[in-house]
Design an enzyme around this catalytic site. Structure first.
Site, PDB file in Angstrom:
ATOM      1  N   ARG A 291     -16.250  -0.030  -1.388  1.00  0.00           N
ATOM      2  CA  ARG A 291     -15.309  -1.000  -0.115  1.00  0.00           C
ATOM      3  C   ARG A 291     -16.104  -2.243  -0.726  1.00  0.00           C
ATOM      4  O   ARG A 291     -16.666  -2.818   0.770  1.00  0.00           O
ATOM      5  CB  ARG A 291     -16.123  -0.197   0.750  1.00  0.00           C
ATOM      6  CG  ARG A 291     -15.294   1.171   0.677  1.00  0.00           C
ATOM      7  CD  ARG A 291     -14.947   1.708   2.725  1.00  0.00           C
ATOM      8  NE  ARG A 291     -15.123   3.292   2.809  1.00  0.00           N
ATOM      9  CZ  ARG A 291     -13.638   3.464   2.421  1.00  0.00           C
ATOM     10  NH1 ARG A 291     -12.487   2.550   1.774  1.00  0.00           N
ATOM     11  NH2 ARG A 291     -13.301   4.847   2.517  1.00  0.00           N
TER      12      ARG A 291
ATOM     13  N   LYS B 260       0.905  -1.467   0.231  1.00  0.00           N
ATOM     14  CA  LYS B 260      -0.049   0.039   0.494  1.00  0.00           C
ATOM     15  C   LYS B 260       0.920   1.439   0.521  1.00  0.00           C
ATOM     16  O   LYS B 260       1.736   1.738   0.962  1.00  0.00           O
ATOM     17  CB  LYS B 260      -0.898   0.473   1.567  1.00  0.00           C
ATOM     18  CG  LYS B 260      -2.183   0.976   1.437  1.00  0.00           C
ATOM     19  CD  LYS B 260      -2.831   1.120   2.192  1.00  0.00           C
ATOM     20  CE  LYS B 260      -4.042   2.035   2.027  1.00  0.00           C
ATOM     21  NZ  LYS B 260      -3.488   2.943   1.504  1.00  0.00           N
TER      22      LYS B 260
ATOM     23  N   ARG C 231      -8.672  10.421  -7.091  1.00  0.00           N
ATOM     24  CA  ARG C 231      -9.911   9.238  -6.697  1.00  0.00           C
ATOM     25  C   ARG C 231     -11.094  10.004  -6.334  1.00  0.00           C
ATOM     26  O   ARG C 231     -12.361   9.454  -6.303  1.00  0.00           O
ATOM     27  CB  ARG C 231      -9.875   9.883  -4.972  1.00  0.00           C
ATOM     28  CG  ARG C 231     -10.038   9.019  -4.243  1.00  0.00           C
ATOM     29  CD  ARG C 231     -10.464   9.059  -2.978  1.00  0.00           C
ATOM     30  NE  ARG C 231     -10.573   8.478  -1.933  1.00  0.00           N
ATOM     31  CZ  ARG C 231     -10.332   6.975  -1.194  1.00  0.00           C
ATOM     32  NH1 ARG C 231      -9.516   6.565  -1.868  1.00  0.00           N
ATOM     33  NH2 ARG C 231     -11.440   6.764  -0.110  1.00  0.00           N
TER      34      ARG C 231
ATOM     35  N   GLU D  64      -1.623   3.992  -7.889  1.00  0.00           N
ATOM     36  CA  GLU D  64      -0.948   5.539  -7.375  1.00  0.00           C
ATOM     37  C   GLU D  64       0.231   6.252  -7.592  1.00  0.00           C
ATOM     38  O   GLU D  64       0.782   5.437  -8.570  1.00  0.00           O
ATOM     39  CB  GLU D  64      -0.256   5.028  -5.727  1.00  0.00           C
ATOM     40  CG  GLU D  64      -1.553   4.483  -5.063  1.00  0.00           C
ATOM     41  CD  GLU D  64      -2.110   5.353  -3.566  1.00  0.00           C
ATOM     42  OE1 GLU D  64      -1.674   6.399  -3.011  1.00  0.00           O
ATOM     43  OE2 GLU D  64      -3.426   4.936  -3.272  1.00  0.00           O
TER      44      GLU D  64
END
EC number: 6.5.1.1
Length: 512
Positions: free
Chosen positions: A377, A219, A239, A268
């Site tokens: 999610r 991450k 995002r 990312e």
């Protein structure tokens, strides 16, 4: 449609904590809305302006005319007024904007003024977040909610989806209309989000699939990006689906060089030092936000990708992760996020520890047989960090004393209540540097709504990442819980208050 009808529904939604009752009230409103007004109505009941930014600040709302006696405002006229305000620029624009606001509010009743204030300030707080509105659209159109959510995922917005579903002659026609929303290269897709677990073993236990091998991604401590490539044309989205292509030419060049004609990748971007370690998150966030060429040249961002949604004519959203990763490895090469595939929690724990030693945030444990659940999610992604952290919203802030005198220091922290509003969990000034104190003093004065002897009360917009050692029961706060040894890690300008952690998440962490 009269704005008064939207305001009445907003009040009804705010008056109940029942999700079903909120959903029913919104669905009833949508059934009555004319086709040309649906997109506006959907935005307003979700507490948003379609223009996002109008140039009106909180101070602009303090000195406005009193309310009208009778409702007369049409939602289309209100939307047009806000659009005109958003387009104003240059000398005299502030005066013109204030005059337009005064005229608008003078024509609004007391209930309508409350709605307009909430829309402008982003503080409507009636508990009708986008997910609930999507469910209400499904009810109003008589179609399954997953069909609406999937269309909104591809559209990147609720309004067009609501209009298409509600304009159909019946449920079958609505499903057909919704099926017309597909992944389109160049149009941002709502990103899939991860659930949380306190440790790697718990993440393994939460994932579906039993002993099947999982993918454990590093991450990264960067900003979420979604890139779209069509030939030499590349677009980069955040995002929140903002287009930042012009601010990140280095990412554009990196994606343009990838060996595929058409791509949609999720990943990312972050700034790294000479040794390959991530630079502080605030530097990455500031770099991605700047339009200053000198600042941009001084610090470059490197993209890393962990998912592939489309490659050369093949949509992969519904494909299992293992297939998406095979394609990702083929097209993104050195820009793929480091990962481990394993069914052994102990091996994953070692991988997690190594990621943390390298300065990364932790890991995301992913089921390899699940699709890309955009905008949710999903149960297939579980993030693990080396400490307890929550993304909370700053509700108020107190003036400091001693070394911190003259600065706004002690922040009041709230978790998002899915039913509307925020639930306070405590206060802290721990972890704040002098630079942070100076920044937040300026920032929070911009968000001020009122103040008393000790505290400045704020619009609930600023998200902050908080580390803490645990949660304890407390009668001091309305949620019955308080953070233990809370400290500030960083401010999350890349997240909105609607993306903050919920009180339900906090209760789960507390074992309640």
């Amino acid at each position: 449609m009269l704005l008064a009808e939207v305001a009445a529904t907003s009040d009804a939604v705010a008056a109940t904590r029942s999700r079903l009752a909120k959903r029913a009230a919104i669905a009833d409103l949508l059934r009555r809305a004319p086709a040309d007004d649906v997109e506006i109505v959907v935005a307003y009941v979700a507490g948003e302006l379609r223009q996002r930014r109008t140039g009106l600040g909180w101070r602009s709302l303090r000195d406005l005319p009193g309310p009208a006696e009778d409702p007369s405002l049409e939602v289309a006229d209100v939307d047009a007024t806000f659009a005109a305000m958003a387009d104003l620029a240059g000398p005299g624009s502030a005066t013109a904007r204030a005059a337009a606001a005064a005229e608008l509010f003078a024509a609004a009743t007391e209930r309508e003024q409350a709605l307009l204030r909430g829309l402008v300030s982003g503080e409507l707080r009636q508990g009708a977040l986008d997910a609930l509105v999507l469910d209400a659209v499904a009810d109003a159109a008589g179609v399954p909610a997953p069909e609406v959510r999937r269309a909104a995922m591809f559209a990147g917005a609720t309004g067009p989806v609501a209009r298409a579903a509600l304009a159909a002659a019946g449920p079958a026609e609505a499903v057909a209309a919704l099926s017309g929303f597909m992944l389109t290269v160049g149009r941002a897709v709502r990103p899939m989000l991860a659930q949380s677990a306190p440790d790697v073993a718990a993440a393994f236990a939460k994932l579906p699939g039993g002993d099947v091998a999982v993918s454990v991604d590093v991450k990264l401590d960067g900003i979420r990006i979604q890139v779209h490539k069509a030939g030499d044309e590349v677009r980069v989205f955040t995002r929140s689906l903002d287009d930042i292509t012009g601010r990140v030419p280095e990412i554009v060049e990196a994606v343009r060089a990838l060996p595929a004609g058409a791509l949609v990748l999720d990943g990312e971007a972050l700034a790294v030092d000479a040794g390959g370690r991530p630079r502080p998150f605030q530097e990455t966030a500031s770099r991605s936000a700047t339009r200053d060429a000198d600042v941009a040249a001084a610090m470059t961002l490197t993209p890393f990708f962990f998912d592939c949604l489309h490659a050369d004519g093949r949509d992969l959203v519904d494909a299992p992760l293992r297939e998406r990763l095979e394609v990702l490895d083929a097209v993104a090469g050195p820009h793929v996020v480091t990962r481990l595939t394993t069914s052994d929690p102990a091996a994953a724990e070692e991988f997690f520890a190594a990621a943390v030693r390298d300065g990364q945030e932790g890991v995301v444990v992913k089921a390899t047989d699940t699709p890309y659940e955009a905008g949710r999610r999903g149960a297939g992604w579980i993030k693990v960090k080396p400490r307890h952290t929550l993304d909370l919203v700053v509700l108020a802030v107190e003036w400091g004393s001693g070394r911190r005198r003259g600065w706004l220091s002690n922040i009041h922290l709230g978790a998002r209540d899915p039913a509307g509003g925020f639930v306070m969990l405590g206060k802290t000034f721990k972890g704040m540097t002098d630079e942070m104190l100076a920044w937040q003093t300026e920032r929070f004065l911009e968000l001020e709504t009122s103040r008393d002897e000790w505290a400045v009360h704020l619009r609930p917009e600023q998200v902050v990442e908080i580390a803490f050692d645990g949660l304890q029961r407390s009668t001091r706060y309305p949620g019955g819980l308080a953070l233990r040894f809370a400290r500030v890690l960083r401010y999350r300008d890349d997240k909105t208050a609607a993306e903050a952690d919920t009180i339900d998440t906090v209760r789960t962490l507390a074992g309640l």
